[in-house]
Design a protein around this motif. Structure first.
Motif, mmCIF file in Angstrom:
data_model
loop_
_atom_site.group_PDB
_atom_site.id
_atom_site.type_symbol
_atom_site.label_atom_id
_atom_site.label_comp_id
_atom_site.label_asym_id
_atom_site.label_seq_id
_atom_site.Cartn_x
_atom_site.Cartn_y
_atom_site.Cartn_z
ATOM 1 N N LEU A 1 63.421 58.694 48.431
ATOM 2 C CA LEU A 1 63.643 58.264 49.806
ATOM 3 C C LEU A 1 62.477 58.686 50.690
ATOM 4 C CD1 LEU A 1 65.466 57.391 52.276
ATOM 5 C CD2 LEU A 1 66.155 59.770 52.356
ATOM 6 N N VAL A 2 62.112 59.973 50.589
ATOM 7 C CA VAL A 2 61.080 60.478 51.478
ATOM 8 C C VAL A 2 59.741 59.806 51.183
ATOM 9 C CG1 VAL A 2 59.803 62.525 52.156
ATOM 10 C CG2 VAL A 2 62.253 62.660 51.836
ATOM 11 N N LEU B 1 59.758 56.321 52.577
ATOM 12 C CA LEU B 1 59.645 56.293 54.034
ATOM 13 C C LEU B 1 58.214 56.568 54.470
ATOM 14 C CD1 LEU B 1 62.897 58.077 55.191
ATOM 15 C CD2 LEU B 1 62.228 55.747 55.679
ATOM 16 N N LEU B 2 57.508 57.381 53.701
ATOM 17 C CA LEU B 2 56.136 57.702 54.078
ATOM 18 C C LEU B 2 55.192 56.541 53.794
ATOM 19 C CD1 LEU B 2 55.899 61.369 52.881
ATOM 20 C CD2 LEU B 2 56.445 60.449 55.120
ATOM 21 N N GLU C 1 57.589 49.422 66.052
ATOM 22 C CA GLU C 1 58.309 50.472 66.747
ATOM 23 C C GLU C 1 58.859 51.534 65.798
ATOM 24 O OE1 GLU C 1 60.802 49.222 70.498
ATOM 25 O OE2 GLU C 1 62.080 49.771 68.826
ATOM 26 N N LYS C 2 59.132 51.123 64.551
ATOM 27 C CA LYS C 2 59.820 52.037 63.650
ATOM 28 C C LYS C 2 58.859 52.987 62.952
ATOM 29 C CE LYS C 2 63.721 49.091 62.890
ATOM 30 N NZ LYS C 2 64.146 47.894 62.208
ATOM 31 N N ILE C 3 57.565 52.724 63.083
ATOM 32 C CA ILE C 3 56.618 53.529 62.320
ATOM 33 C C ILE C 3 55.982 54.579 63.219
ATOM 34 C CG2 ILE C 3 54.602 53.467 60.837
ATOM 35 C CD1 ILE C 3 55.302 50.483 60.378
ATOM 36 N N PRO D 1 53.769 64.623 57.586
ATOM 37 C CA PRO D 1 53.953 63.218 57.228
ATOM 38 C C PRO D 1 55.137 62.534 57.912
ATOM 39 C CG PRO D 1 54.693 64.610 55.443
ATOM 40 C CD PRO D 1 54.147 65.514 56.478
ATOM 41 N N THR D 2 56.247 63.262 58.152
ATOM 42 C CA THR D 2 57.471 62.540 58.531
ATOM 43 C C THR D 2 57.634 62.299 60.022
ATOM 44 O OG1 THR D 2 58.692 64.603 58.555
ATOM 45 C CG2 THR D 2 58.815 63.286 56.559
ATOM 46 N N LYS E 1 55.926 60.811 62.006
ATOM 47 C CA LYS E 1 55.517 59.458 62.395
ATOM 48 C C LYS E 1 56.732 58.554 62.546
ATOM 49 C CE LYS E 1 53.116 58.751 58.783
ATOM 50 N NZ LYS E 1 52.350 58.146 57.692
ATOM 51 N N LEU E 2 57.785 58.874 61.785
ATOM 52 C CA LEU E 2 58.980 58.030 61.797
ATOM 53 C C LEU E 2 59.753 58.258 63.085
ATOM 54 C CD1 LEU E 2 60.077 58.994 58.221
ATOM 55 C CD2 LEU E 2 59.019 56.854 58.864
ATOM 56 N N THR E 3 60.395 57.210 63.576
ATOM 57 C CA THR E 3 61.221 57.384 64.769
ATOM 58 C C THR E 3 62.608 56.804 64.537
ATOM 59 O OG1 THR E 3 60.400 55.324 65.655
ATOM 60 C CG2 THR E 3 59.280 57.313 66.371
ATOM 61 N N ASP F 1 66.395 55.864 63.740
ATOM 62 C CA ASP F 1 67.230 56.065 62.568
ATOM 63 C C ASP F 1 66.407 56.474 61.358
ATOM 64 O OD1 ASP F 1 69.314 55.292 64.096
ATOM 65 O OD2 ASP F 1 70.128 53.856 62.661
ATOM 66 N N TYR F 2 65.148 56.044 61.339
ATOM 67 C CA TYR F 2 64.328 56.337 60.170
ATOM 68 C C TYR F 2 64.077 57.831 60.022
ATOM 69 C CZ TYR F 2 63.544 51.468 59.194
ATOM 70 O OH TYR F 2 63.745 50.173 58.851
ATOM 71 N N ALA G 1 65.970 60.130 61.269
ATOM 72 C CA ALA G 1 67.286 60.716 60.986
ATOM 73 C C ALA G 1 67.597 60.638 59.495
ATOM 74 C CB ALA G 1 68.366 60.019 61.800
ATOM 75 N N ALA H 1 65.426 60.180 57.017
ATOM 76 C CA ALA H 1 64.488 61.029 56.275
ATOM 77 C C ALA H 1 64.924 62.487 56.351
ATOM 78 C CB ALA H 1 63.080 60.869 56.830
#
Lengths: 298, 301
Positions: A278-279, A282-283, A296-298, B97-98, B100-102, B104-105, B107, B109
């Motif tokens: 998962l991690v 996501l990265l 927006e999500k990145i 690294p993490t 960068k995510l905002t 729900d993403y 959350a 992670a």
């Protein structure tokens, strides 16, 4: 553990079977996400309702397998609709912040889980022995294929196919796809959004119940069974949140990864592998394999 | 200044008021929960980063302190600080690294990261004694010590929120793009918030270990993380005094229902849903308690 080809095949079969159950759960979750853009943590609760409804219809009321399963699907679907109406709708109408929906959904999950703990107890139950075919077929080299593996794969394919037909061939399916693009515009085009959202929750609940029944056949039935949906969420994220093919692909990847880790490394590592996947995903690609790339999500 | 004095007075009251052993335990638990909640509040309430994995930082703090005191005979004070610092280091490594995510993403992670840390603690048998837990921790957490640490951290936290850093955090929460155009380095701001929140949670975990004298990875699971975030939302996002009041209130409510422990979680779930439906802004909204009092005085005059 030595690498042998037959172990590999065996774990692939187990992985696909587990992945197909994840897929049923992940697709429902992803469907809700595609419309309302929030992670519905109560999804695990719907699954538990389905499992218990099936159990009680079979044992207490003595209905046949097909009636019990049908009843379980309806019960879970209705639970999902009621949850939406009582808990999510008032919040949606008040604010656009999905954080509140997220926390409310966790609350609902805790409520459903503990309603079962309080009323029927936390005891682990098993569905009656002869409910589902239990035969085991021996293939070559010690590889076995159980009837429940085949059944869960076939059922997953049937239900996901039905969903695909519903989404692509019916008017309401079209409306749901439109709402996934832009729910406000869909509303302006004359779609009854309130009904649409209820419908989406009903479908999600039904799929969760199917997953719940198969999980209680594979493992057993207990109030905390819903926590396994965390894996389905992860599968949906790996595939791309809000994308249905993505949820299926993500689920199969996750099922395979879990079973291959269990077969070749150690079964304690399987959850760790899941969370690492998962991690890493996501990265590298937060939108998943099939997700919409939204800056927006990145 | 007045605020600091009031906090110190509250501290004296909590530390010196004559109480029985049971009530003393509740006060300690309240201080620990408040410290952890303050940590999550600065991240979720003031910087707008929603986390579902902060129990893992409590676990890191608890295990670091436990291993240092039991195995290496270190005094509890440096061990507790080390617990906080361990959480900081891991949070920093994870944050690079993490963050960068905002939305729900991040959350989701954070669920993955939190559970991964818990699973590592659970499977590293030789070092952490695994899932059966780590017994025999010296009960170093006394009421006075918990209250003093809580009050010191609270004073630090309130002053920090009034400082330039506090304004930076709020700016990057309200509009990240605008904040970076104004010249704030928003990624660094987010990192600072994460690191500070991990420190608070680490310290809370260390104190919890010393209070229970036994820790176990399953004490710091996703349920606990959810509880931390829920408490912050209950107190009001963007209100530190609300967080403290909310956390204290939830601790007392849960303690009150201890006798009917079966129904405890049911009530907790209902509470979450009811608050979200009827008062999503939480107890105090985004205001501090003295702001509300001041308004009231002004309106009465």
């Amino acid at each position: 553990m030595a690498f042998t080809f037959s172990t590999f095949i065996q774990q692939v079969i187990n992985g696909l079977s587990l992945g197909s159950v994840y897929a049923l759960i992940a697709v429902g979750y992803s469907l809700v996400y595609s419309i309302l853009l929030f992670s519905n943590f109560a999804h695990g609760g719907f699954l538990v309702v389905g499992g218990y409804a099936c159990y009680y219809l079979l044992t207490q009321w003595g209905y046949g397998v097909s009636v019990s399963m049908f009843g379980a699907l309806i019960a879970s679907g209705i639970t999902a609709v009621i949850t939406e109406r009582l808990a999510y709708k008032p919040i949606r109408e008040r604010t656009s912040l999905t954080l509140y929906l997220l926390i409310a959904s966790m609350g609902v999950n805790i409520i459903i889980e503990n309603l079962f703990v309080v009323t029927v107890g936390g005891r682990i139950r098993a569905l009656p022995q002869n409910t589902f075919p239990t035969g085991v077929f021996s293939l070559w080299g010690g590889v076995t294929l159980s009837a429940s593996d085949i059944l869960s794969l076939v059922t997953a394919v049937i239900f996901l196919g039905l969903l695909q037909v519903f989404l692509n061939r019916t008017r309401w399916g079209l409306a749901i796809r439109a709402a996934a693009c832009d729910i406000r515009t869909a509303g302006l085009m004359g779609v009854n959004v309130t009904f649409l959202i209820s419908l989406v929750f009903f479908v999600a609940g039904v799929l969760a119940a199917v997953g719940g029944i198969f999980l209680s056949v594979r493992y057993s039935l207990y109030p905390q069974l819903g926590s396994i949906t965390t894996k389905a969420f992860i599968a949906a994220v790996i595939g791309g949140l809000g994308s249905l093919p993505g949820a299926v692909v993500g689920s199969l990847i996750l099922g395979l990864a879990e079973m291959l880790t269990a077969g070749f490394i150690s079964s304690q590592m399987r959850d760790l592998v899941v969370y690492s996947l998962l991690v890493i995903m996501l990265l590298i690609r937060p939108a998943g394999f099939f997700g919409k790339e939204i800056s927006e999500k990145i | 200044m007045k605020r600091t004095l009031i906090l110190i007075l509250i501290g004296f009251a909590l530390a010196l008021w004559p109480l029985g052993g049971y009530q003393e335990g509740i006060v300690i638990l309240m201080c620990i929960n408040c410290i952890a909640a303050m940590g999550v509040s600065i991240l979720t309430g003031f910087t707008g980063i929603f986390t579902l994995g902060h129990a893992a930082y409590m676990a890191l703090g608890a295990y670091t302190t436990a291993i240092l005191t039991v195995r290496y005979g270190v005094h509890w004070f440096p061990a507790v600080i080390a617990g906080g610092l361990m959480a900081v280091i891991i949070a920093w490594l994870i944050g690079i690294p993490t963050l960068k995510l905002t939305g729900d993403y991040y959350a989701i992670a954070s669920i993955g990261l939190g559970e991964a840390i818990r699973l590592i603690l659970e499977n590293w048998q030789s070092f952490t004694r695994g899932a059966r837990g780590f017994p025999g921790i010296d009960p170093y957490t006394t009421r006075t010590m918990a209250v003093v640490i809580f009050i010191v951290l609270a004073i630090l936290m309130f002053n920090l929120l009034d400082s330039r850093l506090g304004r930076e955090l709020r700016a990057s929460r309200d509009d990240g793009t605008a904040a970076s155009l104004m010249g704030f380095n928003t990624p660094r701001t987010r990192m600072k918030a994460l690191v500070i929140s991990a420190f608070f949670c680490g310290i809370a975990g260390s104190l919890l270990g010393g209070y229970m004298s036994f820790i176990q990875p399953s004490m710091f699971d996703m349920m606990k993380s959810t509880e931390l975030t829920a408490v912050v939302v209950f107190g009001g996002l963007g209100s530190m005094s609300g967080t403290i009041l909310g956390s204290a209130a939830i601790t007392l409510i849960m303690e009150y229902f201890r006798d009917i422990s079966q129904y405890r979680m049911l009530i907790y779930g209902l509470l979450l849903v009811v608050i979200m439906v009827f008062r999503p802004e939480g107890l105090l909204g985004s205001h501090e308690v003295w702001e509300l009092l001041r308004w009231r005085r002004k309106n009465n005059a």
